[in-house]
Design a protein around this motif. Sequence first.
Motif, PDB file in Angstrom:
ATOM      1  N   THR A  54       0.903  -1.244   0.037  1.00 13.57           N
ATOM      2  CA  THR A  54      -0.029  -0.070  -0.100  1.00 13.57           C
ATOM      3  C   THR A  54       0.974   1.252   0.073  1.00 13.57           C
ATOM      4  N   ALA A  55       1.999   1.215   0.849  1.00 14.43           N
ATOM      5  CA  ALA A  55       2.863   2.433   0.963  1.00 14.43           C
ATOM      6  C   ALA A  55       3.633   2.560  -0.519  1.00 14.43           C
ATOM      7  N   MET A  56       3.732   1.399  -1.099  1.00 13.94           N
ATOM      8  CA  MET A  56       4.549   1.532  -2.549  1.00 13.94           C
ATOM      9  C   MET A  56       3.456   2.356  -3.409  1.00 13.94           C
ATOM     10  N   LEU A  57       2.297   1.832  -3.354  1.00 17.22           N
ATOM     11  CA  LEU A  57       1.339   2.390  -4.357  1.00 17.22           C
ATOM     12  C   LEU A  57       1.250   3.660  -3.846  1.00 17.22           C
ATOM     13  N   ALA A  60       4.032   5.684  -5.535  1.00 17.26           N
ATOM     14  CA  ALA A  60       3.867   5.826  -7.071  1.00 17.26           C
ATOM     15  C   ALA A  60       2.835   6.765  -7.591  1.00 17.26           C
ATOM     16  N   TYR A  61       1.730   6.695  -6.939  1.00 15.60           N
ATOM     17  CA  TYR A  61       0.617   7.477  -7.396  1.00 15.60           C
ATOM     18  C   TYR A  61       1.238   9.005  -7.282  1.00 15.60           C
ATOM     19  N   GLU A  73      -5.498   4.770 -11.045  1.00 12.26           N
ATOM     20  CA  GLU A  73      -6.634   4.702 -10.422  1.00 12.26           C
ATOM     21  C   GLU A  73      -7.726   3.538 -11.223  1.00 12.26           C
ATOM     22  N   ALA A  74      -7.519   3.595 -12.539  1.00 12.10           N
ATOM     23  CA  ALA A  74      -8.190   2.449 -13.276  1.00 12.10           C
ATOM     24  C   ALA A  74      -7.902   1.052 -12.837  1.00 12.10           C
ATOM     25  N   MET A  75      -6.551   0.986 -12.677  1.00 12.94           N
ATOM     26  CA  MET A  75      -5.945  -0.436 -12.203  1.00 12.94           C
ATOM     27  C   MET A  75      -6.317  -0.852 -10.683  1.00 12.94           C
TER      28      MET A  75
END
Length: 433
Positions: A54-57, A60-61, A73-75
């Motif tokens: 979650t932290a990596m996501l 990256a966002y 967001e779509a993925m």
Amino acid sequence: MKGGPGWHPLLPRSFFARTILLVLVVTLFSKLLTMVYLLSNEDLLVDRQYSHGTAMLIRAYWASGPDARADIEAMTGVTLVPANEVPPGEVHWPYSGVFTNQLRDELGDRTQVRVRIQDEPALWVNQPAYRDQWLKVPIYAHPLRGQRIWMVFSWMLLIGMLSTAAAWIFVRQLNRPLKVLELAARRVGQGHSIRLLDTGGPAEIAEVYRAFNQMAQDVEQANRDRSLLLAGVSHDLRTPLTRMRLSTELLSSAEPELTDGMIRDIEDMDAILDQFMAFIRDGSAEPIEPADINDLIREVVAPLNTGDERVRLCLEPVPDIPVRRLSIKRVMANLVENALNHGGSGVEVCTHVTRAATHSYLVVSVLDRGPGIDPTECEALFTPFTRGDRARSTKGTGLGLAIVKRIADGHGATVQLLNRTGGGTEARLSFPL
């Protein structure tokens, strides 16, 4: 007879200290097992890999451009929401706190995290650099239910069983000396010579053992002194009684009526001495061996039924029991003689096996159809020199039932006097099987 198990010299000698130690050990044991469970099942309760992903996501966002953010967001389903649309977080102790701390370790101490499991499971993350914008990350919550709740339940049950087993072992070690003391007290009551040895048990038990050994020694010495005293009295009295009887018989030709009464009195005195000696000789020195009590009863009753049947036998097949043969024959002789003297006709001896609660007993009943006894005197009649004057005749020394009670106690049996329906008395012996 040894008194309990030995203990390690490092263990405390006090019962109080050992009880405290027991509580501490069982408590720490339970806590240790709980910790082992939590550590071994951390991946089920708080998935650190999930928080790391979650932290990596989130990184990256925020590091991506507008087009890449739209693709993320779509993925993944993450969305940006304003602060006024962020719901309050839920507390699921201790897991939500652990999960929040793990995200802060990854994203920084000033990161705000809100977690919700109910309704729409998700977490909302805000970092100071992005002001009032919160990133909503959907999560796929799997509450402790189904196979996991059964796993937790099974583990907690195992902890309870192991803790109970540990407590049972410790309490058994603490109570074993008391059980030894109980058995020793019973054997002393049955006339055995018992000495308890201190083998490193609790200090309080060691003191009790020493007091018990002193008491047992005093009781044995008192019994030896009493036996010696009464044996001496019996020996010293029989000689003058014998001379008196010879002298009386020589004078019988001159005064036959007077001398007959004197001879009867001398014979009564001789019988009283025999009863005294029988009371002293409780049979504790006689060996115990298995025997059929029906055979012993037949041996006692056979001389009484040489002519007419004075005593009727109703004997059922019973198992052999360990007894002192001569002592039990003396018990049966006293009970049958008592029934014949005070009950008149209709004397019966019955045996059978019965069960009360969880125990089986071999019951021997001596029945008569006499006047019965006062219920208030049932226990007192087993006291030496006590006779039931109101219900029975005053003939006898008052030691017959006392001898019966003493020998029965030495065999672990109970003896009762009961009034029968329709009149008469039942003397009941119950031997535990």
